[in-house]
Write a protein that holds these residues in place. Structure first.
Motif, PDB file in Angstrom:
ATOM      1  N   GLU A  72       0.836  -1.202   0.000  1.00 54.76           N
ATOM      2  CA  GLU A  72       0.000   0.000   0.000  1.00 54.76           C
ATOM      3  C   GLU A  72       0.866   1.245   0.000  1.00 54.76           C
ATOM      4  OE1 GLU A  72      -3.377  -0.435   3.150  1.00 54.76           O
ATOM      5  OE2 GLU A  72      -1.488  -1.112   4.023  1.00 54.76           O
ATOM      6  N   GLN A 116      -7.994   3.805  -9.147  1.00 49.66           N
ATOM      7  CA  GLN A 116      -7.138   2.816  -9.792  1.00 49.66           C
ATOM      8  C   GLN A 116      -7.159   1.511  -9.009  1.00 49.66           C
ATOM      9  OE1 GLN A 116      -3.625   5.374  -9.430  1.00 49.66           O
ATOM     10  NE2 GLN A 116      -3.364   5.214 -11.626  1.00 49.66           N
ATOM     11  N   SER A 117      -7.077   0.402  -9.734  1.00 46.35           N
ATOM     12  CA  SER A 117      -6.939  -0.888  -9.069  1.00 46.35           C
ATOM     13  C   SER A 117      -6.214  -1.840 -10.002  1.00 46.35           C
ATOM     14  CB  SER A 117      -8.300  -1.460  -8.679  1.00 46.35           C
ATOM     15  OG  SER A 117      -9.051  -1.761  -9.831  1.00 46.35           O
ATOM     16  N   SER A 120      -5.591  -6.127 -10.584  1.00 43.67           N
ATOM     17  CA  SER A 120      -5.978  -7.492 -10.225  1.00 43.67           C
ATOM     18  C   SER A 120      -4.977  -8.486 -10.783  1.00 43.67           C
ATOM     19  CB  SER A 120      -7.358  -7.822 -10.795  1.00 43.67           C
ATOM     20  OG  SER A 120      -8.339  -6.983 -10.243  1.00 43.67           O
ATOM     21  N   TYR A 124      -5.899  -4.070 -15.001  1.00 39.98           N
ATOM     22  CA  TYR A 124      -5.923  -2.834 -14.239  1.00 39.98           C
ATOM     23  C   TYR A 124      -7.174  -2.032 -14.579  1.00 39.98           C
ATOM     24  CZ  TYR A 124      -4.580  -0.512 -18.527  1.00 39.98           C
ATOM     25  OH  TYR A 124      -4.561  -0.042 -19.817  1.00 39.98           O
ATOM     26  N   SER A 125      -7.467  -1.135 -13.682  1.00 35.14           N
ATOM     27  CA  SER A 125      -8.584  -0.236 -13.882  1.00 35.14           C
ATOM     28  C   SER A 125      -8.097   1.186 -13.642  1.00 35.14           C
ATOM     29  CB  SER A 125      -9.711  -0.573 -12.902  1.00 35.14           C
ATOM     30  OG  SER A 125     -10.704   0.412 -12.917  1.00 35.14           O
ATOM     31  N   TYR A 126      -8.182   2.006 -14.680  1.00 31.56           N
ATOM     32  CA  TYR A 126      -7.767   3.408 -14.547  1.00 31.56           C
ATOM     33  C   TYR A 126      -8.307   4.188 -15.724  1.00 31.56           C
ATOM     34  CZ  TYR A 126      -4.903   7.556 -13.829  1.00 31.56           C
ATOM     35  OH  TYR A 126      -4.492   8.837 -13.610  1.00 31.56           O
ATOM     36  N   ILE A 135       0.176   1.633  -7.648  1.00 30.47           N
ATOM     37  CA  ILE A 135      -0.897   0.799  -7.131  1.00 30.47           C
ATOM     38  C   ILE A 135      -0.539  -0.639  -7.505  1.00 30.47           C
ATOM     39  CG2 ILE A 135      -3.356   0.308  -7.154  1.00 30.47           C
ATOM     40  CD1 ILE A 135      -2.644   3.119  -6.156  1.00 30.47           C
ATOM     41  N   THR A 142      -2.108  -7.891  -5.769  1.00 28.23           N
ATOM     42  CA  THR A 142      -1.879  -8.639  -4.532  1.00 28.23           C
ATOM     43  C   THR A 142      -0.684  -9.578  -4.623  1.00 28.23           C
ATOM     44  OG1 THR A 142      -3.542 -10.198  -5.307  1.00 28.23           O
ATOM     45  CG2 THR A 142      -4.249  -8.547  -3.695  1.00 28.23           C
TER      46      THR A 142
END
Lengths: 118, 113
Positions: free
Chosen positions: A44, B2-3, B5, B25-27, B102, B105
């Protein structure tokens, strides 16, 4: 220096104590970032410095967390009244910064400080 | 917001097998894309990056990734893995004024000799 350095490499503290973590970025890098890596939350973002100012503090989880940077170089992340959920690896990264393209914006990471709050 | 995966959390392969790790990704704006690797006991190292130009980028140690804008994907590939590729792999995206990363995981890759 050759890379980003951080100290201490490990820190064990008791709940309620304050801790200071240090980051020494790559020489000449104007941008500096702090991240946290923990089992439950992954990696993070915490805070970003450009020079000595911090235009983005949006990742700091609470007001117990603060950071400063002096002389456009070394940065210190301070956690006051530590809690067990603060246990994590705290990573510092630096980049040339100031925009302008791929190399200026590529971040290089230090080895991290592993913090354990008992 | 933003994310990122990463679909595979744990991957186990035998040496010489081919590898593909997914990343989406999301942006809403222009993004820069990265793969970082963390070998056991070591710090995060840059594997490769995409900023613009040829969507097929080559990195260190024989890794490559392809940016497919229409699919918002940046999958990592290696035609033949080695035991020394055992590590955790992180996909990341940045963009906007601060360039904060960003991260996904992570994918833990274990290569069996």
């Amino acid at each position: 220096g050759a890379g980003v350095s951080q100290s201490p490499s490990n820190k064990v503290t008791e709940k309620g104590k304050d801790v200071e973590l240090r980051c020494d970025p790559i020489s000449g890098h104007t941008a500096l970032y702090w991240y946290r890596q923990s089992l439950g939350q992954g990696l993070e973002f915490l805070i970003y410095f450009q020079g000595n100012s911090a235009p983005d503090k949006s990742g700091l989880p609470s007001d117990r967390f603060s950071a400063e940077r002096t002389g456009g170089s070394v940065s210190t992340l301070t956690i006051q009244r530590t809690q067990q959920e603060d246990s994590a690896v705290y990573l510092c990264a630096s980049s040339l910064g100031l925009g302008g393209g791929a190399e200026q914006e590529t971040q290089y990471f230090g080895p991290g400080t592993r913090l354990l709050v008992l | 917001a933003q994310s990122v995966s990463q679909h595979n959390h744990h991957v186990i392969l035998s040496e010489a097998a081919s590898l593909e790790l997914g990343c989406n990704y999301s942006y809403g704006g222009t993004v820069n894309l990265f793969w970082y690797v963390q070998y056991p006991g070591q710090h995060l190292q840059l594997l490769l990056k995409y900023f613009s130009g040829d969507p097929l980028v080559k990195g260190i140690k024989g890794f490559e990734a392809e940016f497919i804008k229409s699919k918002f994907s940046f999958n990592l590939r290696k035609p033949s893995v080695q035991w020394s590729d055992t590590a955790e792999y992180f996909c990341a995206v940045n963009g906007g004024a601060t360039n904060k990363l960003i991260f996904g995981t992570g994918t833990l890759l274990a290569v069996q000799p």
